[in-house]
Design an enzyme around this catalytic site. Sequence first.
Site, PDB file in Angstrom:
ATOM      1  N   LYS A   1       0.858  -1.201   0.000  1.00  0.00           N
ATOM      2  CA  LYS A   1       0.000   0.000   0.000  1.00  0.00           C
ATOM      3  C   LYS A   1       0.882   1.235   0.000  1.00  0.00           C
ATOM      4  O   LYS A   1       1.713   1.427   0.878  1.00  0.00           O
ATOM      5  CB  LYS A   1      -0.915   0.037   1.223  1.00  0.00           C
ATOM      6  CG  LYS A   1      -1.950   1.155   1.079  1.00  0.00           C
ATOM      7  CD  LYS A   1      -2.668   1.511   2.368  1.00  0.00           C
ATOM      8  CE  LYS A   1      -1.921   2.492   3.219  1.00  0.00           C
ATOM      9  NZ  LYS A   1      -1.727   3.831   2.604  1.00  0.00           N
TER      10      LYS A   1
ATOM     11  N   CYS B   1      13.500  10.062   7.655  1.00  0.00           N
ATOM     12  CA  CYS B   1      13.436   9.527   9.013  1.00  0.00           C
ATOM     13  C   CYS B   1      14.799   9.632   9.682  1.00  0.00           C
ATOM     14  O   CYS B   1      14.895   9.691  10.898  1.00  0.00           O
ATOM     15  CB  CYS B   1      12.917   8.103   9.001  1.00  0.00           C
ATOM     16  SG  CYS B   1      13.658   7.133   7.718  1.00  0.00           S
TER      17      CYS B   1
ATOM     18  N   GLU C   1      10.176  14.492  16.441  1.00  0.00           N
ATOM     19  CA  GLU C   1      10.513  14.505  15.014  1.00  0.00           C
ATOM     20  C   GLU C   1       9.661  15.571  14.306  1.00  0.00           C
ATOM     21  O   GLU C   1       8.435  15.503  14.339  1.00  0.00           O
ATOM     22  CB  GLU C   1      10.224  13.116  14.437  1.00  0.00           C
ATOM     23  CG  GLU C   1      10.698  12.969  13.017  1.00  0.00           C
ATOM     24  CD  GLU C   1      10.533  11.548  12.498  1.00  0.00           C
ATOM     25  OE1 GLU C   1       9.503  10.914  12.806  1.00  0.00           O
ATOM     26  OE2 GLU C   1      11.438  11.086  11.782  1.00  0.00           O
TER      27      GLU C   1
HETATM   28  P1  ADP Z   1       3.062  10.413   8.183  1.00  0.00           P
HETATM   29  O1  ADP Z   1       2.553  10.826   9.538  1.00  0.00           O
HETATM   30  O2  ADP Z   1       4.438  10.861   7.942  1.00  0.00           O
HETATM   31  O3  ADP Z   1       2.119  10.660   7.040  1.00  0.00           O
HETATM   32  P2  ADP Z   1       2.292   7.737   8.669  1.00  0.00           P
HETATM   33  O4  ADP Z   1       3.046   6.880   9.588  1.00  0.00           O
HETATM   34  O5  ADP Z   1       0.986   8.319   9.094  1.00  0.00           O
HETATM   35  O6  ADP Z   1       3.278   8.866   8.240  1.00  0.00           O
HETATM   36  O7  ADP Z   1       2.035   6.999   7.279  1.00  0.00           O
HETATM   37  C1  ADP Z   1       2.890   6.072   6.696  1.00  0.00           C
HETATM   38  C2  ADP Z   1       2.065   5.005   6.017  1.00  0.00           C
HETATM   39  O8  ADP Z   1       1.264   4.362   6.990  1.00  0.00           O
HETATM   40  C3  ADP Z   1       1.097   5.521   4.961  1.00  0.00           C
HETATM   41  O9  ADP Z   1       1.040   4.581   3.900  1.00  0.00           O
HETATM   42  C4  ADP Z   1      -0.228   5.555   5.711  1.00  0.00           C
HETATM   43  O10 ADP Z   1      -1.347   5.416   4.862  1.00  0.00           O
HETATM   44  C5  ADP Z   1      -0.094   4.337   6.593  1.00  0.00           C
HETATM   45  N1  ADP Z   1      -0.948   4.351   7.792  1.00  0.00           N
HETATM   46  C6  ADP Z   1      -1.376   5.423   8.505  1.00  0.00           C
HETATM   47  N2  ADP Z   1      -2.155   5.027   9.534  1.00  0.00           N
HETATM   48  C7  ADP Z   1      -2.234   3.670   9.483  1.00  0.00           C
HETATM   49  C8  ADP Z   1      -2.875   2.667  10.277  1.00  0.00           C
HETATM   50  N3  ADP Z   1      -3.617   2.973  11.338  1.00  0.00           N
HETATM   51  N4  ADP Z   1      -2.709   1.372   9.916  1.00  0.00           N
HETATM   52  C9  ADP Z   1      -1.951   1.032   8.869  1.00  0.00           C
HETATM   53  N5  ADP Z   1      -1.321   1.922   8.075  1.00  0.00           N
HETATM   54  C10 ADP Z   1      -1.449   3.232   8.361  1.00  0.00           C
END
Ligand code: ADP
Length: 498
Positions: free
Chosen positions: A189, A299, A396
């Site tokens: 994804k 990161c 961060e």
């Molecule tokens: P950022 O805050 O930098 O956008 P995230 O950690 O939120 O980074 O996002 C990184 C990836 O994790 C993206 O592909 C996002 O869609 C996915 N993501 C965000 N929330 C969830 C969740 N609850 N479960 C699984 N994947 C998630």
Amino acid sequence: MSGLSVKLKTPHTGEYDQPTGLFINNEFVKGVDGKTFEVINPTDESVITSVHEATEKDVDIAVSAARKAFEGNWRKETPENRGKLLVNLANLFEKNVDLLAAVESLDNGKAITMAKGDVGACVGCLRYYGGWADKIEGKVVDTGPDTFNYIRKEPIGVCGQIIPWNFPLLMWAWKIGPAVAAGNCVVLKTAEQTPLSALVACNLIKEAGFPPGVINVISGFGKIAGAALSSHMDVDKVAFTGSTVVGRQIMKAAAGSNLKKVTLELGGKSPNIVFADADIDNAISWVNFGIYFNHGQCCCAGSRVYVQEEIYDKFIQRFKERAAQNAVGDPFHEKTFQGPQVSQLQFDRIMSYIEEGKKAGATIETGGNRIGDKGYFIEPTIFSNVTEDMKIVQEEIFGPVCSISKFKNKEDAIKVGNSTTYGLAAAVHTSNLNTAIEVANSLRAGTVWVNTYNTLHWQLPFGGFKESGIGRELGEAALDNYTQTKTVSIRLGDALFG
Ligand code: ADP
């Protein structure tokens, strides 16, 4: 828009066909619920296009496709052929570098020269793992004359992979390369902010010759498609790169479902430590690159700069001059170093950290403002007069913002270097070999650079100590994430037991 692709344009490539569907079984398809979402251009905030959105039902379909491919012919595919297909894919990336890089700059906002560098690193990574496919070997273990034991490295099965938006293509290659080399099938994804380049790359999967279902790529939101993937009962492993907050949710989802294996590459707040005996010109270049590369959206960004007190005044003067010279602007200009931040949300987060730093009493040495009134551009920013307990030093920021402060001696440098909950990367700048080694060995970080920064390489493991993650990507180490060990013990001879 015709079918599941749309004609788009980039300043570097002219018109091209942008796929918009979910890539399942080597075909672009619509989501079951027929939903789409908009993709925003961070340079001017316009809508580039819309792509199809995966929901839980589409995750089910993609996982079934991967399962069928895995249980069908893929697990019996020869290692030589797996390697050949990955090398084909690497060659196609190389051939399409201009298009892939331009789509990356359009969607993510990264400077075109950097985007080309990312595609080059994808080529290296995919080719490297193509080379590993037929070198994943087991062992024979002697426990005595009555038994023959061998240990096999087997693929895990169906791997869910969830990637972020800061390096959309590179994270795609880091995840797919080792997983497929080891004989797994994947459902990946992409991040909702940046789905476009991955979909262009999906065209190359089919062209490289991968059978349907081995690599499936879906666009969608974290809370819907990401959550469905990490809690899916038929996904054997989830690999995630992103924030520590979401990393914890992924682990919980794995624990609450089928205890799938988990690897996490999470956040960081990496120290960049400059000793008085360092070559100051080099140190300034690497400190500048350490924080402002990819607009601070790394990161491993060197966001905490520590300078030995004897050279602090000279260093800060020259560093702020250097930072103010970084070319910020249109990602498609060849001279641009820093483009816009990826999204309104990230832009707002970074600006609120800047406000937070000011309120806490830190001094802005340079930067601190938005640039222009369209697009998510932020000036390279340096905060001085900081204390270790400030939020801007501990959390961060994921933007072009660093803090700088003084240290006295080696012990002091090691102490502040280790003073956050993170442990992804660190750097030390010195001309003294003993200092370099002693400090490198004492820093609790997965990667320590000496007299350099951000020089990652696909042959070298990368990942976090402490709350920066679990497992290692890249290098031979990444294969451990995608294989499991089986012991086969054969009784020899015909003596009866007991
Ligand atoms: P950022 O805050 O930098 O956008 P995230 O950690 O939120 O980074 O996002 C990184 C990836 O994790 C993206 O592909 C996002 O869609 C996915 N993501 C965000 N929330 C969830 C969740 N609850 N479960 C699984 N994947 C998630």
